[in-house]
Design a protein around this motif. Sequence first.
Motif, PDB file in Angstrom:
ATOM      1  N   LEU A  61       0.700  -1.530   0.158  1.00 36.35           N
ATOM      2  CA  LEU A  61      -0.226  -0.209   0.054  1.00 36.35           C
ATOM      3  C   LEU A  61       0.934   1.510  -0.003  1.00 36.35           C
ATOM      4  CD1 LEU A  61      -2.227  -2.104   0.546  1.00 36.35           C
ATOM      5  CD2 LEU A  61      -3.344  -0.696   2.166  1.00 36.35           C
ATOM      6  N   ALA A  62       1.946   1.152   0.682  1.00 37.58           N
ATOM      7  CA  ALA A  62       2.701   2.387   0.857  1.00 37.58           C
ATOM      8  C   ALA A  62       3.357   2.488  -0.751  1.00 37.58           C
ATOM      9  CB  ALA A  62       3.639   2.493   1.975  1.00 37.58           C
ATOM     10  N   GLY A  63       3.926   1.603  -1.610  1.00 36.19           N
ATOM     11  CA  GLY A  63       4.775   1.538  -2.830  1.00 36.19           C
ATOM     12  C   GLY A  63       3.384   2.241  -3.453  1.00 36.19           C
ATOM     13  N   ARG A  64       2.690   1.826  -3.116  1.00 39.05           N
ATOM     14  CA  ARG A  64       1.014   2.637  -3.921  1.00 39.05           C
ATOM     15  C   ARG A  64       1.340   4.146  -4.302  1.00 39.05           C
ATOM     16  NH1 ARG A  64      -2.333   1.840  -8.904  1.00 39.05           N
ATOM     17  NH2 ARG A  64      -4.230   2.346  -8.504  1.00 39.05           N
ATOM     18  N   VAL A  65       0.709   4.173  -3.078  1.00 33.17           N
ATOM     19  CA  VAL A  65       0.693   5.447  -2.850  1.00 33.17           C
ATOM     20  C   VAL A  65       2.134   7.072  -3.013  1.00 33.17           C
ATOM     21  CG1 VAL A  65      -0.614   7.475  -1.014  1.00 33.17           C
ATOM     22  CG2 VAL A  65      -1.038   4.920  -0.595  1.00 33.17           C
ATOM     23  N   LEU A  66       2.914   6.030  -2.445  1.00 39.18           N
ATOM     24  CA  LEU A  66       4.265   7.485  -2.342  1.00 39.18           C
ATOM     25  C   LEU A  66       4.844   6.745  -3.469  1.00 39.18           C
ATOM     26  CD1 LEU A  66       4.468   6.706   1.049  1.00 39.18           C
ATOM     27  CD2 LEU A  66       3.911   8.535   0.051  1.00 39.18           C
ATOM     28  N   GLY A  67       4.829   5.718  -4.354  1.00 42.03           N
ATOM     29  CA  GLY A  67       5.074   5.646  -5.456  1.00 42.03           C
ATOM     30  C   GLY A  67       6.802   4.726  -5.408  1.00 42.03           C
ATOM     31  N   SER A 122      -5.472   7.376   4.918  1.00 45.88           N
ATOM     32  CA  SER A 122      -4.408   7.542   5.706  1.00 45.88           C
ATOM     33  C   SER A 122      -3.215   7.555   5.067  1.00 45.88           C
ATOM     34  CB  SER A 122      -3.445   7.170   6.944  1.00 45.88           C
ATOM     35  OG  SER A 122      -5.351   6.560   7.259  1.00 45.88           O
ATOM     36  N   LEU A 123      -2.977   7.423   4.190  1.00 43.56           N
ATOM     37  CA  LEU A 123      -1.138   7.881   3.910  1.00 43.56           C
ATOM     38  C   LEU A 123      -1.633   8.103   2.956  1.00 43.56           C
ATOM     39  CD1 LEU A 123      -0.346   3.971   3.004  1.00 43.56           C
ATOM     40  CD2 LEU A 123       0.996   6.175   3.868  1.00 43.56           C
ATOM     41  N   ARG A 124      -2.812   9.047   2.252  1.00 46.84           N
ATOM     42  CA  ARG A 124      -2.919  10.127   0.618  1.00 46.84           C
ATOM     43  C   ARG A 124      -3.049  10.885   1.758  1.00 46.84           C
ATOM     44  NH1 ARG A 124      -5.819   6.235  -2.351  1.00 46.84           N
ATOM     45  NH2 ARG A 124      -4.433   5.377  -4.321  1.00 46.84           N
ATOM     46  N   ARG A 125      -3.390  11.626   2.978  1.00 49.05           N
ATOM     47  CA  ARG A 125      -3.736  12.306   3.511  1.00 49.05           C
ATOM     48  C   ARG A 125      -2.485  13.502   4.151  1.00 49.05           C
ATOM     49  NH1 ARG A 125      -5.899  10.189   7.329  1.00 49.05           N
ATOM     50  NH2 ARG A 125      -8.789  10.852   6.393  1.00 49.05           N
ATOM     51  N   ALA A 126      -1.084  12.119   4.326  1.00 50.24           N
ATOM     52  CA  ALA A 126      -0.425  12.366   5.251  1.00 50.24           C
ATOM     53  C   ALA A 126       0.559  12.773   4.047  1.00 50.24           C
ATOM     54  CB  ALA A 126       0.172  11.231   5.210  1.00 50.24           C
ATOM     55  N   SER A 127       0.763  12.417   2.263  1.00 50.85           N
ATOM     56  CA  SER A 127       1.647  13.108   1.493  1.00 50.85           C
ATOM     57  C   SER A 127       0.745  13.673   0.993  1.00 50.85           C
ATOM     58  CB  SER A 127       0.968  11.670   0.414  1.00 50.85           C
ATOM     59  OG  SER A 127       1.982  11.604  -0.665  1.00 50.85           O
ATOM     60  N   ARG A 128      -0.559  14.209   0.885  1.00 47.58           N
ATOM     61  CA  ARG A 128      -1.307  15.998   0.216  1.00 47.58           C
ATOM     62  C   ARG A 128      -0.534  16.609   1.381  1.00 47.58           C
ATOM     63  NH1 ARG A 128      -5.710  13.211  -1.254  1.00 47.58           N
ATOM     64  NH2 ARG A 128      -6.838  13.073   0.713  1.00 47.58           N
ATOM     65  N   ARG A 129      -0.636  16.502   3.029  1.00 47.45           N
ATOM     66  CA  ARG A 129      -0.416  17.341   4.238  1.00 47.45           C
ATOM     67  C   ARG A 129       1.315  17.601   3.780  1.00 47.45           C
ATOM     68  NH1 ARG A 129      -4.502  16.785   9.118  1.00 47.45           N
ATOM     69  NH2 ARG A 129      -6.066  17.627   7.658  1.00 47.45           N
ATOM     70  N   ALA A 130       2.203  17.133   3.214  1.00 46.90           N
ATOM     71  CA  ALA A 130       3.181  16.846   3.446  1.00 46.90           C
ATOM     72  C   ALA A 130       4.220  18.108   2.468  1.00 46.90           C
ATOM     73  CB  ALA A 130       3.805  15.488   3.390  1.00 46.90           C
ATOM     74  N   ALA A 131       2.952  17.735   1.552  1.00 46.63           N
ATOM     75  CA  ALA A 131       3.323  18.804  -0.317  1.00 46.63           C
ATOM     76  C   ALA A 131       4.894  18.225  -0.246  1.00 46.63           C
ATOM     77  CB  ALA A 131       3.278  20.472   0.598  1.00 46.63           C
ATOM     78  N   PHE A 132       5.367  17.465  -0.710  1.00 43.23           N
ATOM     79  CA  PHE A 132       6.468  17.084  -1.276  1.00 43.23           C
ATOM     80  C   PHE A 132       7.405  18.313  -2.112  1.00 43.23           C
ATOM     81  CE2 PHE A 132       4.843  12.875   1.248  1.00 43.23           C
ATOM     82  CZ  PHE A 132       5.676  13.245   1.881  1.00 43.23           C
ATOM     83  N   HIS A 133       6.107  18.753  -2.612  1.00 37.39           N
ATOM     84  CA  HIS A 133       6.862  19.608  -3.995  1.00 37.39           C
ATOM     85  C   HIS A 133       7.032  21.192  -2.828  1.00 37.39           C
ATOM     86  CE1 HIS A 133       6.236  16.798  -8.005  1.00 37.39           C
ATOM     87  NE2 HIS A 133       7.265  16.099  -6.236  1.00 37.39           N
ATOM     88  N   ALA A 134       6.262  21.436  -2.344  1.00 40.61           N
ATOM     89  CA  ALA A 134       6.481  22.999  -1.765  1.00 40.61           C
ATOM     90  C   ALA A 134       7.989  23.196  -1.267  1.00 40.61           C
ATOM     91  CB  ALA A 134       5.747  23.132  -0.786  1.00 40.61           C
ATOM     92  N   PRO A 135       8.678  24.235  -1.194  1.00 33.70           N
ATOM     93  CA  PRO A 135       9.433  24.602  -0.873  1.00 33.70           C
ATOM     94  C   PRO A 135       9.611  24.552   0.379  1.00 33.70           C
ATOM     95  CG  PRO A 135       8.961  26.076  -2.506  1.00 33.70           C
ATOM     96  CD  PRO A 135       8.100  25.235  -2.180  1.00 33.70           C
ATOM     97  N   ALA A 136      10.806  24.628   1.379  1.00 34.77           N
ATOM     98  CA  ALA A 136      10.306  24.282   3.226  1.00 34.77           C
ATOM     99  C   ALA A 136      11.097  25.780   3.634  1.00 34.77           C
ATOM    100  CB  ALA A 136      10.709  23.359   3.909  1.00 34.77           C
TER     101      ALA A 136
END
Length: 311
Positions: A119-125, A261-275
């Motif tokens: 499931l983690a591989g499916r959501v996170l690539g 849960s994994l998709r919500r965490a991925s959206r909130r993390a906003a990995f492409h947004a600059p920190a």
Amino acid sequence: MKHPELNRPVPLGRRSTALLVTVSALGLVAFGWPLLASPRSALAAHSTDAPWLFAALLPLLLAVVVAQIAEGRSATGGQAGLDAKSIALLGVLAAAGAALRPLGAGTAGLEPTFFLMVLAGRVLGPGFGFVLGNVTLFASALLTGGVGPWLPFQMLAMGWVCLGAGLLPGPASLRGRRELWLLAAYGAVSAELYGLIMDLQGWPYIAGLSSSISFVPGDPFAANLARFVLYHLTTAMGWDLMRCALTAVLCLTLGRAVLLSLRRASRRAAFHAPAGFEPTGGQRKSLVSSEKPKGSGSSTGSPKGIDSPTE
């Protein structure tokens, strides 16, 4: 209905993809040399040494791939390397996977870790999945004391399982029961293939037993293949089938909640947004207050709210 595509923490660039394919090809050789080696090759002559040679070589190859994948974000114009959010998510999921593994080890082959990894591989690539599979198996081996020549092979095989889950079709459009059935089918098949290829890795070790299912160096491909199939059917396939069934059942029953849960965490993390860092509310207030002209606050001329700790 097409859903917005999630930002994935580890995008694969062309260079990291090429390196991943190359190392996977070498890994297949490391797993399959008992069947692929020519009867006259040096590998057949060194059948007792070859597993140790590959066991020493694979960690180096995996380290190169993980390092290259971690640099993949720079190829897309983003920050180089895994950022803090990606590392935090990787650590949490790897710890969860490592903690799940001892729950089923030694109990009829039940391994709930596969469910979480798929499931983690499916959501996170695929890129994040490959790294997650490597790290999770390494961490679980440290927890359970299962460090040995088989560990690099386990890390590579689990990396392939998670990578394959990230490459399944419809990551942005397939949802609901159809996605759960897809993941259940993939989880069951990958759990069996994982057991099959790990059996192939350990098969040469029993060559000295001289039984009808042992590896015979230098024998024709067909003869060794027949022995290996018999070896797999009579030793570990029963355990692998239990793992297949458990993975499929968990995907169908708990998959929806974990995927959300994994998709919500991925959206909130906003990995492409600059920190970046911004002043806190109190600091902004202090900065604004300090710019007020003298006399606008206290009788001493100090800005109101700075020199009056009681306010």
